[in-house]
Write an enzyme that holds these catalytic residues in place. Structure first.
Site, PDB file in Angstrom:
ATOM      1  CB  CYS A 142      -0.988  -0.035   1.158  1.00 20.68           C
ATOM      2  SG  CYS A 142      -2.438   1.018   0.851  1.00 20.68           S
ATOM      3  CB  SER A 192      -8.177   0.770   2.954  1.00 19.36           C
ATOM      4  OG  SER A 192      -8.549   1.820   3.827  1.00 19.36           O
ATOM      5  CG  HIS A 235      -4.004  -2.974   3.063  1.00 17.52           C
ATOM      6  ND1 HIS A 235      -2.828  -2.906   3.790  1.00 17.52           N
ATOM      7  CD2 HIS A 235      -4.370  -1.693   2.829  1.00 17.52           C
ATOM      8  CE1 HIS A 235      -2.498  -1.638   3.998  1.00 17.52           C
ATOM      9  NE2 HIS A 235      -3.407  -0.886   3.426  1.00 17.52           N
ATOM     10  CD  GLU A 237      -1.815  -6.397   4.638  1.00 14.24           C
ATOM     11  OE1 GLU A 237      -1.926  -5.219   5.055  1.00 14.24           O
ATOM     12  OE2 GLU A 237      -1.669  -6.676   3.438  1.00 14.24           O
TER      13      GLU A 237
END
Length: 311
Positions: A142, A192, A235, A237
């Site tokens: 990110c 995000s 993201h 993860e």
């Protein structure tokens, strides 16, 4: 094979409850195996949440992974206790004379800041420069991916009109590249962020290759041609409820935040979010560890004396 961590790391108990094999350093010292050494430069405010997410992501491989958590010393963390950092984290000064097989640089909530205005930017640049000669492959996430593209290739991020927030469909490009081996033609992943690096900017750089992108969210995955630098704009993860917590946190703050797309069943925030991206996230991390870390680590990084003596 297990994840090797410090014995008292709080995430261990949760991972063991999920039936993920975690081995502390004392037990690992009795294993006659050479683990992959992975550093995680954790720039996220809620460090313990990120620890758990990344350890979970790294666990789906037959390789033994020895994890070292790293922090920047030029920034004071407000959301993680000093005792936790002192117990479980090291700094660049602690590891600068060693080599790592792999390095993960996480995101950070700094999208609207100029890179040079970030209080630890000089330290981060020092670490990224060090990684060129001391790390086999670096995995940027990110904001960490945008910062890496800026440092290594001079590519600047752009602020978008609206936040990319939710679960998005992505298309695989360049299927023959091992990093996306085993991926479906279309897969889901969380985003995000308020900033992006446009597809055409990355595409025109001959040192980079785009591996996955989204019609709505833009580039998701790209890498240097040699695989030493890997950039993930989202993201993968994230766990099931990470976006839920972010959304409700911002609502409580009175911020103008849209509901994460393709996330809540029937767009009902009271319903349990569906976990739709875990399989491809696990494949991504496993492919990185296998093809770009384990199989590419230079021989001189490996202390082979123990194995030679066993013959």
């Amino acid at each position: 094979m297990p994840i090797k961590t410090l014995a008292d790391l709080p995430a261990n108990a949760i991972l063991e409850h999920e039936n993920i094999f975690v081995m502390d350093e004392q037990r690992a010292s009795h294993q006659d195996i050479r683990p992959i050494k992975i550093g995680i430069l954790n720039l996220m405010p809620l460090k313990e949440d990120t620890e758990l997410q990344l350890l979970r992501s790294l666990s789906n491989t037959p390789l033994q992974v020895d994890v070292t958590f790293l922090m920047v010393k030029s920034h004071h963390s407000k959301h993680t206790s000093k005792s936790h950092l002192n117990a479980f984290y090291e700094t660049y000064e602690d590891i600068k004379d060693t080599n790592l097989d792999g390095l993960i640089i996480t995101g950070a909530p700094l999208e609207f800041n100029r890179y040079e205005d970030v209080d630890y930017w000089d330290e981060l640049c020092m670490i990224m420069e060090w990684s060129k000669t001391h790390v086999t492959s670096t995995f940027h996430l990110c904001w960490g991916a945008q910062a890496g593209l800026y440092y290594h290739y001079g590519i600047e991020k752009q602020v978008m009109d609206r936040k990319v927030f939710g679960i998005y469909e992505h298309h695989v490009r360049n299927r023959k590249v091992p990093l996306v081996r085993g991926f479906d033609d279309i897969f889901l992943a969380p985003h995000s962020r308020h900033t992006e690096i446009p597809y055409e900017v990355i595409d025109k750089n001959k040192e980079l290759i785009i591996l996955a992108d989204s019609d709505e969210a833009g580039v998701f995955l790209c890498m240097s041609n040699d695989g030493h630098q890997i950039f993930v704009m989202g993201h993968p993860e994230y766990d099931r409820v990470t976006l839920d917590r972010e959304y409700k946190r911002d609502l409580d703050k009175g911020l103008d935040i849209q509901m994460p797309v393709n996330y809540y069943p029937d767009n009902d925030i009271n319903k349990k979010p569906l976990l739709q991206w875990r399989a491809h996230a696990n494949t991504l991390y496993s492919n990185w560890l296998n093809y770009y870390v384990y199989q590419q680590t230079p021989y001189e990084f490996i202390d082979s004396n123990r194995f030679i003596k066993k013959k």
